[in-house]
Design a protein around this motif. Structure first.
Motif, PDB file in Angstrom:
ATOM      1  N   MET A   1       0.828  -1.201   0.000  1.00  0.00           N
ATOM      2  CA  MET A   1       0.000   0.000   0.000  1.00  0.00           C
ATOM      3  C   MET A   1       0.866   1.257   0.000  1.00  0.00           C
ATOM      4  SD  MET A   1      -3.091   0.977   2.605  1.00  0.00           S
ATOM      5  CE  MET A   1      -2.046   0.895   4.041  1.00  0.00           C
ATOM      6  N   ALA A   2       1.904   1.274   0.852  1.00  0.00           N
ATOM      7  CA  ALA A   2       2.772   2.450   0.928  1.00  0.00           C
ATOM      8  C   ALA A   2       3.502   2.675  -0.390  1.00  0.00           C
ATOM      9  CB  ALA A   2       3.781   2.279   2.067  1.00  0.00           C
ATOM     10  N   VAL A   3       3.974   1.593  -0.999  1.00  0.00           N
ATOM     11  CA  VAL A   3       4.679   1.708  -2.275  1.00  0.00           C
ATOM     12  C   VAL A   3       3.734   2.215  -3.351  1.00  0.00           C
ATOM     13  CG1 VAL A   3       5.930   0.428  -4.059  1.00  0.00           C
ATOM     14  CG2 VAL A   3       6.315  -0.107  -1.647  1.00  0.00           C
ATOM     15  N   ARG A   4       2.514   1.703  -3.370  1.00  0.00           N
ATOM     16  CA  ARG A   4       1.541   2.139  -4.379  1.00  0.00           C
ATOM     17  C   ARG A   4       1.210   3.609  -4.206  1.00  0.00           C
ATOM     18  NH1 ARG A   4      -4.026   2.810  -4.611  1.00  0.00           N
ATOM     19  NH2 ARG A   4      -4.837   2.706  -6.740  1.00  0.00           N
ATOM     20  N   TRP A   5       0.990   4.053  -2.981  1.00  0.00           N
ATOM     21  CA  TRP A   5       0.690   5.463  -2.746  1.00  0.00           C
ATOM     22  C   TRP A   5       1.801   6.353  -3.270  1.00  0.00           C
ATOM     23  CZ3 TRP A   5      -1.084   5.153   3.074  1.00  0.00           C
ATOM     24  CH2 TRP A   5      -2.420   4.713   3.106  1.00  0.00           C
ATOM     25  N   TYR A   6       3.022   5.976  -2.941  1.00  0.00           N
ATOM     26  CA  TYR A   6       4.146   6.818  -3.337  1.00  0.00           C
ATOM     27  C   TYR A   6       4.276   6.901  -4.850  1.00  0.00           C
ATOM     28  CZ  TYR A   6       8.814   8.710  -3.774  1.00  0.00           C
ATOM     29  OH  TYR A   6       9.881   9.497  -4.124  1.00  0.00           O
ATOM     30  N   LEU A   7       4.068   5.781  -5.537  1.00  0.00           N
ATOM     31  CA  LEU A   7       4.211   5.762  -6.990  1.00  0.00           C
ATOM     32  C   LEU A   7       3.015   6.397  -7.694  1.00  0.00           C
ATOM     33  CD1 LEU A   7       5.655   2.181  -7.545  1.00  0.00           C
ATOM     34  CD2 LEU A   7       6.909   4.343  -7.459  1.00  0.00           C
ATOM     35  N   ARG A   8       1.833   6.239  -7.123  1.00  0.00           N
ATOM     36  CA  ARG A   8       0.617   6.688  -7.794  1.00  0.00           C
ATOM     37  C   ARG A   8       0.372   8.178  -7.645  1.00  0.00           C
ATOM     38  NH1 ARG A   8      -2.897   8.921  -9.636  1.00  0.00           N
ATOM     39  NH2 ARG A   8      -4.999   8.262 -10.220  1.00  0.00           N
ATOM     40  N   ASP A  28       8.875   4.823   9.718  1.00  0.00           N
ATOM     41  CA  ASP A  28       9.710   5.969   9.414  1.00  0.00           C
ATOM     42  C   ASP A  28       9.777   6.184   7.907  1.00  0.00           C
ATOM     43  OD1 ASP A  28      11.783   7.912  10.703  1.00  0.00           O
ATOM     44  OD2 ASP A  28      12.799   7.083   8.948  1.00  0.00           O
ATOM     45  N   HIS A  29       9.910   7.442   7.490  1.00  0.00           N
ATOM     46  CA  HIS A  29       9.932   7.741   6.058  1.00  0.00           C
ATOM     47  C   HIS A  29      11.134   7.097   5.361  1.00  0.00           C
ATOM     48  CE1 HIS A  29      12.502  10.902   7.797  1.00  0.00           C
ATOM     49  NE2 HIS A  29      13.108  10.922   6.617  1.00  0.00           N
ATOM     50  N   VAL A  30      12.208   6.850   6.112  1.00  0.00           N
ATOM     51  CA  VAL A  30      13.372   6.177   5.529  1.00  0.00           C
ATOM     52  C   VAL A  30      13.011   4.742   5.137  1.00  0.00           C
ATOM     53  CG1 VAL A  30      15.747   5.419   5.948  1.00  0.00           C
ATOM     54  CG2 VAL A  30      14.966   7.623   6.832  1.00  0.00           C
ATOM     55  N   SER A  31      12.161   4.100   5.934  1.00  0.00           N
ATOM     56  CA  SER A  31      11.716   2.743   5.590  1.00  0.00           C
ATOM     57  C   SER A  31      10.881   2.747   4.313  1.00  0.00           C
ATOM     58  CB  SER A  31      10.888   2.152   6.738  1.00  0.00           C
ATOM     59  OG  SER A  31      11.677   1.999   7.900  1.00  0.00           O
ATOM     60  N   VAL A  32      10.034   3.775   4.152  1.00  0.00           N
ATOM     61  CA  VAL A  32       9.243   3.894   2.929  1.00  0.00           C
ATOM     62  C   VAL A  32      10.169   4.034   1.722  1.00  0.00           C
ATOM     63  CG1 VAL A  32       7.483   5.229   1.717  1.00  0.00           C
ATOM     64  CG2 VAL A  32       7.326   4.924   4.197  1.00  0.00           C
ATOM     65  N   CYS A  33      11.199   4.838   1.879  1.00  0.00           N
ATOM     66  CA  CYS A  33      12.179   5.020   0.797  1.00  0.00           C
ATOM     67  C   CYS A  33      12.816   3.690   0.430  1.00  0.00           C
ATOM     68  CB  CYS A  33      13.229   6.032   1.232  1.00  0.00           C
ATOM     69  SG  CYS A  33      14.590   6.228   0.074  1.00  0.00           S
ATOM     70  N   ARG A  34      13.201   2.920   1.433  1.00  0.00           N
ATOM     71  CA  ARG A  34      13.837   1.626   1.172  1.00  0.00           C
ATOM     72  C   ARG A  34      12.866   0.657   0.516  1.00  0.00           C
ATOM     73  NH1 ARG A  34      16.809   1.342   7.087  1.00  0.00           N
ATOM     74  NH2 ARG A  34      18.558   2.751   6.588  1.00  0.00           N
ATOM     75  N   TRP A  35      11.598   0.703   0.918  1.00  0.00           N
ATOM     76  CA  TRP A  35      10.606  -0.161   0.282  1.00  0.00           C
ATOM     77  C   TRP A  35      10.475   0.146  -1.206  1.00  0.00           C
ATOM     78  CZ3 TRP A  35       6.096   0.463   4.344  1.00  0.00           C
ATOM     79  CH2 TRP A  35       6.453  -0.219   5.516  1.00  0.00           C
ATOM     80  N   VAL A  36      10.390   1.435  -1.511  1.00  0.00           N
ATOM     81  CA  VAL A  36      10.253   1.837  -2.917  1.00  0.00           C
ATOM     82  C   VAL A  36      11.461   1.376  -3.719  1.00  0.00           C
ATOM     83  CG1 VAL A  36      10.131   3.811  -4.479  1.00  0.00           C
ATOM     84  CG2 VAL A  36       8.746   3.782  -2.397  1.00  0.00           C
TER      85      VAL A  36
END
Length: 212
Positions: A1-8, A28-36
């Motif tokens: 979900m987080a990856v989709r939000w960021y890309l979409r 943490d936002h750093v974790s979101v970055c790493r997921w992407v």
């Protein structure tokens, strides 16, 4: 979900962090970055066999992106249906970069019968060698489709407030091309036509949340 939000959507990593916090998920936002960075290439690889064959008319152009205060070149190509065919980030706008851009693009499907570019002197030399039978169009305003399409990528880059590494530009530009093709139905329709599990793919894309 987080990856989709960021890309979409045109969100920053901190925006995604805030949206997840509102739903009781502390990340943490750093974790979101790493997921992407980690999981988007996997999504792209999974969808590649279901990609539409490229059209027979290509629109090719390069735009500029700032990385650590300096300009780099971003080559992009779309077909007449709006499908993003290929993306290349290069520090130079030369013959070698143009050849690196077209070579993998020609592996994605049938060769085009018409290629529209600007008047950069590198294009005729590369196209004469790689696509001698294709019609090369360089008339004014004929490349408007891809120039307009650049604006969507620039809108995606704007919330990032500048990129620091060339690798980040490569990842974001490829990710944006992927999500743009998904939004336009150029992957989902192909999955459905091939009898593939369309519902499974859509469900995975909409609800996928990487592990911590």
């Amino acid at each position: 979900m987080a990856v989709r939000w960021y890309l979409r959507y045109a969100l920053s990593y901190r925006h995604v962090e805030e949206l997840l916090a509102e739903r009781g998920i502390q990340v943490d936002h750093v974790s979101v970055c790493r997921w992407v960075q980690r999981f988007t290439p996997l999504l792209i690889d999974a969808a590649r066999p279901c990609r539409h064959s490229s059209g027979d008319r290509w629109f090719v152009d390069e735009t500029y992106v700032t990385v650590s205060g300096r300009w780099v070149y971003l080559y992009r190509a779309i077909d007449q249906f709006g499908q993003v065919i290929n993306v290349l980030v290069s520090e130079k706008r030369d013959l070698a970069a143009t050849r690196r851009f077209f070579t993998p693009a020609l592996n994605y499907g049938p060769s085009p019968t018409e290629v529209t570019t600007d008047r950069a002197p590198t294009y005729p030399r590369v196209l004469d060698k790689l696509l001698p039978a294709a019609c090369h169009v360089m008339e004014q305003y004929t490349n408007n489709p891809v120039e307009t399409d650049h604006g969507r990528l620039k809108a995606r880059l704007r919330p990032m407030r500048g990129l620091k590494q060339l690798r980040s530009v490569r990842v974001i530009s490829v990710d944006h091309a992927f999500i743009q093709n998904v939004r336009r139905g150029l992957l989902i329709e192909r999955l459905h036509a091939a009898g593939a599990p369309k519902v499974e793919f859509e469900l995975a894309w909409r609800t996928y949340v990487p592990p911590y």
